[in-house]
Design a protein around this motif. Structure first.
Motif, PDB file in Angstrom:
ATOM      1  N   MET A  63     -24.244  16.131  15.853  1.00  0.00           N
ATOM      2  CA  MET A  63     -23.277  15.029  15.867  1.00  0.00           C
ATOM      3  C   MET A  63     -23.732  14.057  16.941  1.00  0.00           C
ATOM      4  O   MET A  63     -23.232  14.042  18.056  1.00  0.00           O
ATOM      5  N   GLY A  69     -17.626   7.582  21.952  1.00  0.00           N
ATOM      6  CA  GLY A  69     -18.505   8.368  21.100  1.00  0.00           C
ATOM      7  C   GLY A  69     -19.965   7.982  21.287  1.00  0.00           C
ATOM      8  O   GLY A  69     -20.845   8.839  21.416  1.00  0.00           O
ATOM      9  N   ARG A 119     -16.516   9.707  14.467  1.00  0.00           N
ATOM     10  CA  ARG A 119     -16.923  10.061  15.836  1.00  0.00           C
ATOM     11  C   ARG A 119     -15.841   9.712  16.846  1.00  0.00           C
ATOM     12  O   ARG A 119     -15.629  10.432  17.821  1.00  0.00           O
ATOM     13  N   ASP A 172     -22.883  10.248  22.995  1.00  0.00           N
ATOM     14  CA  ASP A 172     -24.144  10.473  22.272  1.00  0.00           C
ATOM     15  C   ASP A 172     -25.340  10.128  23.151  1.00  0.00           C
ATOM     16  O   ASP A 172     -26.318  10.885  23.224  1.00  0.00           O
ATOM     17  N   TYR A 230     -20.298   7.160  10.282  1.00  0.00           N
ATOM     18  CA  TYR A 230     -20.356   8.174  11.335  1.00  0.00           C
ATOM     19  C   TYR A 230     -19.383   7.846  12.473  1.00  0.00           C
ATOM     20  O   TYR A 230     -18.606   8.694  12.908  1.00  0.00           O
TER      21      TYR A 230
END
Length: 327
Positions: A242, A222, A181, A226, A177
């Motif tokens: 995401m 990233g 990302r 998040d 991921y």
């Protein structure tokens, strides 16, 4: 040494787990004025897009313009061109979040073509999106006229970033991921803006040399995005989540609080890696003046993004905003 920026005092923050430096452009008031004028001039008053933009640029203090923070060493005239360019990108990003994916991809391709003169004869729709395409072409020409070499680098990173949503999938691991990302968060695009706005021209060898560090910054950004945006995203219905918090909850059957704490821990560890790599780079002999300035400004960009994300209403009070009902 920095010449267009001043340090931001972060000592008043109630909590702060970032050790990255935060600086802001000396012309922050002019940059904020220009940003809001552009929003009012290009978006219909009271429209959803207008409310989104005003909320995005709502400030909680004198040092909160996201552009003045992110590109604190930029030439002011170049900064204004960047603001025009980025506001169009952000408008596109809003479309991809709200529209069905197939429509978003179609508009994404039109926006991609607008970066190249050979597509200028393509017809554009007689609507708001068509107007954005025309403005995009105009800004492209002005940015290219200022620095054609730097524009090509922006063009290349935009080619990578614009269709990024087509690569989203069910992730097998956090590592897989994060590998995407760091691109999805726009790190390569935004760092190409640093070079363009400061007139930094690195050789191909220098760009390869700095890539591991730039990627490390991108992973940190990233994770940070998040963590900061989870409150805003956690209640949004979507089939394209995401966010590493969501990934850990789903893959490891973790309760939300545990997943949030885990992401925070990974984020702190990644920040340590960024700072260690930065110190190692600064300790190396033979680096060009442009390279040293770029390393510094990668840190300023990362620190500024954290600072803004921590305090901006967009993330700090996300549940209070409904763009269909905003004042």
């Amino acid at each position: 040494m920095p010449y267009n920026s001043v340090p931001v005092d972060t000592s008043h923050l109630p909590y702060c787990f970032s050790r990255l430096p935060v600086r802001i452009h000396r012309d922050k008031e002019e940059i904020q004025r220009f940003t809001l004028e552009l929003v009012h001039a290009t978006k219909t008053e009271g429209s959803k897009a207008h409310k989104h933009a005003l909320y995005r640029h709502a400030v909680t203090g004198p040092d909160m313009n996201v552009y003045a923070l992110s590109w604190c060493e930029a030439d002011l005239d170049k900064m204004k061109l960047l603001i025009e360019f980025i506001e169009l990108i952000w408008a596109h990003d809003d479309v991809t979040e709200e529209d069905p994916l197939d429509d978003a991809v179609s508009e994404c391709e039109q926006l991609r073509r607008a970066m190249y003169e050979e597509y200028d004869n393509d017809p554009v729709a007689d609507n708001g999106f068509g107007l954005r395409i025309q403005r995009f072409r105009d800004i492209r020409n002005r940015m290219k006229a200022v620095d054609a070499v730097g524009w090509i680098e922006i063009q290349d990173t935009m080619e990578e970033w614009l269709p990024i949503d087509t690569k989203l999938k069910e992730w097998e691991s956090l590592e897989e991921y994060l590998d995407l990302r760091k691109v999805h968060v726009g790190n390569n695009v935004m760092t190409s803006f640093i070079r363009w706005a400061m007139g930094i021209h690195l050789t191909k060898d220098e760009l390869v040399f700095i890539k591991d560090y730039t990627d490390a910054v991108g992973v940190w950004l990233g994770l940070m995005n998040d963590y900061m945006s989870w409150k805003r995203e956690r209640t949004q219905p979507t089939d394209r989540v995401m966010n590493s918090v969501f990934l850990l909850m789903k893959k490891h059957n973790l309760p939300e609080e545990a997943a949030v704490d885990m992401v925070r821990g990974i984020l702190v560890k990644q920040e340590g890696k960024v700072l260690e790599m930065s110190a190692d780079l600064h300790g190396q002999a033979g680096l060009s003046t442009g390279m040293r300035a770029y390393i510094d400004n990668l840190e300023y960009y990362a620190g500024a993004t954290f600072y803004w994300s921590l305090l901006a209403p967009r993330y700090a009070k996300p549940q209070s905003f409904d763009p269909t009902k905003a004042d």
